[in-house]
Scaffold this motif. Structure first.
Motif, PDB file in Angstrom:
ATOM      1  N   ALA A  17       0.858  -1.178   0.000  1.00  0.00           N
ATOM      2  CA  ALA A  17       0.000   0.000   0.000  1.00  0.00           C
ATOM      3  C   ALA A  17       0.894   1.228   0.000  1.00  0.00           C
ATOM      4  O   ALA A  17       1.999   1.200   0.538  1.00  0.00           O
ATOM      5  CB  ALA A  17      -0.896  -0.007   1.232  1.00  0.00           C
ATOM      6  N   LEU A  18       0.425   2.283  -0.642  1.00  0.00           N
ATOM      7  CA  LEU A  18       1.217   3.511  -0.670  1.00  0.00           C
ATOM      8  C   LEU A  18       0.323   4.697  -0.379  1.00  0.00           C
ATOM      9  O   LEU A  18      -0.884   4.668  -0.594  1.00  0.00           O
ATOM     10  CB  LEU A  18       1.917   3.672  -2.016  1.00  0.00           C
ATOM     11  N   ILE A  19       0.955   5.729   0.162  1.00  0.00           N
ATOM     12  CA  ILE A  19       0.255   6.987   0.407  1.00  0.00           C
ATOM     13  C   ILE A  19       1.073   8.079  -0.262  1.00  0.00           C
ATOM     14  O   ILE A  19       2.303   8.107  -0.161  1.00  0.00           O
ATOM     15  CB  ILE A  19       0.036   7.264   1.912  1.00  0.00           C
ATOM     16  N   GLY A  20       0.362   8.923  -0.960  1.00  0.00           N
ATOM     17  CA  GLY A  20       1.021  10.006  -1.679  1.00  0.00           C
ATOM     18  C   GLY A  20       0.860  11.336  -0.977  1.00  0.00           C
ATOM     19  O   GLY A  20       0.376  11.416   0.156  1.00  0.00           O
ATOM     20  N   THR A  21       1.255  12.376  -1.669  1.00  0.00           N
ATOM     21  CA  THR A  21       1.205  13.724  -1.108  1.00  0.00           C
ATOM     22  C   THR A  21      -0.229  14.192  -0.862  1.00  0.00           C
ATOM     23  O   THR A  21      -0.449  15.123  -0.092  1.00  0.00           O
ATOM     24  CB  THR A  21       1.912  14.717  -2.048  1.00  0.00           C
ATOM     25  N   LYS A  22      -1.214  13.552  -1.473  1.00  0.00           N
ATOM     26  CA  LYS A  22      -2.624  13.921  -1.267  1.00  0.00           C
ATOM     27  C   LYS A  22      -3.222  13.241  -0.040  1.00  0.00           C
ATOM     28  O   LYS A  22      -4.383  13.473   0.306  1.00  0.00           O
ATOM     29  CB  LYS A  22      -3.452  13.579  -2.507  1.00  0.00           C
ATOM     30  N   GLY A  23      -2.460  12.356   0.622  1.00  0.00           N
ATOM     31  CA  GLY A  23      -2.926  11.725   1.856  1.00  0.00           C
ATOM     32  C   GLY A  23      -3.900  10.575   1.677  1.00  0.00           C
ATOM     33  O   GLY A  23      -4.607  10.209   2.605  1.00  0.00           O
TER      34      GLY A  23
END
Length: 176
Positions: free
Chosen positions: A153-159
């Motif tokens: 799973a990944l989280i980006g700059t948009k949360g």
């Protein structure tokens, strides 16, 4: 006569019901025991899968994802650096930007839980074929097994957390 017959039939039905009820409980217990044994065997199998067949050392390996947005930087031709130490594998991949801020080995729903161990990025410098360089994020990702998909799973700059499938294949030993 009808009353005696009715009582006899009801008694027989109740007796069969009680016996099948006991048998059902026993079957359920047997099923639970078999399920527990099966779960235990699967856990052992998973532990065995995390053991690596490669000897300790450094390798280049293909890092494949199910996403066009989450992939190895094109400067690295789809490859990462696979490190094997004491039978455990970790692949370092340099991504194409700094837009992915954390990774989690598993599903997004678990990454959101308290105490989830998030992978922190490193800052990598990649060099493109034209000589240009760029700073991007990289990650050291534990690899449970070669040639098998696993969840990241990944989280980006948009949360927002996103689920992806990745795999590591074709390791080639790096000559030192």
């Amino acid at each position: 006569m009808k009353k005696k017959l009715l009582v006899l039939v009801l008694s027989a039905v109740m007796a069969v019901g009680m016996m099948s009820g006991c048998g059902a409980k026993s079957d359920t217990s047997d099923t639970k025991a078999k399920t527990a044994e099966s779960s235990s065997a699967k856990e052992e199998e998973t532990e065995e899968q995390t053991e690596c067949e490669l000897e300790d050392g450094t390798y280049t390996a293909e890092f494949k994802t199910d996403s066009g947005m989450f992939h190895v930087n094109e400067a690295n031709d789809g490859k990462g650096t696979l490190t094997v130490k004491d039978g455990k594998m970790t692949i370092h991949v340099s991504l194409h930007s700094k837009h992915i801020v954390n990774l989690f080995v598993g599903k997004a729903k678990d990454a959101k839980k308290d105490g989830a161990e998030l992978l922190e990025p490193t800052t990598d410098t990649v060099t493109y074929s034209n000589g240009a360089t760029e700073e991007v994020y990289g990650f050291d990702i534990p690899v449970p097994a070669l040639d098998k998909e696993f969840d990241v799973a990944l989280i980006g700059t948009k949360g927002v957390w996103y689920d992806h499938k990745v795999s590591v294949t074709d390791p080639v030993k790096v000559e030192e």
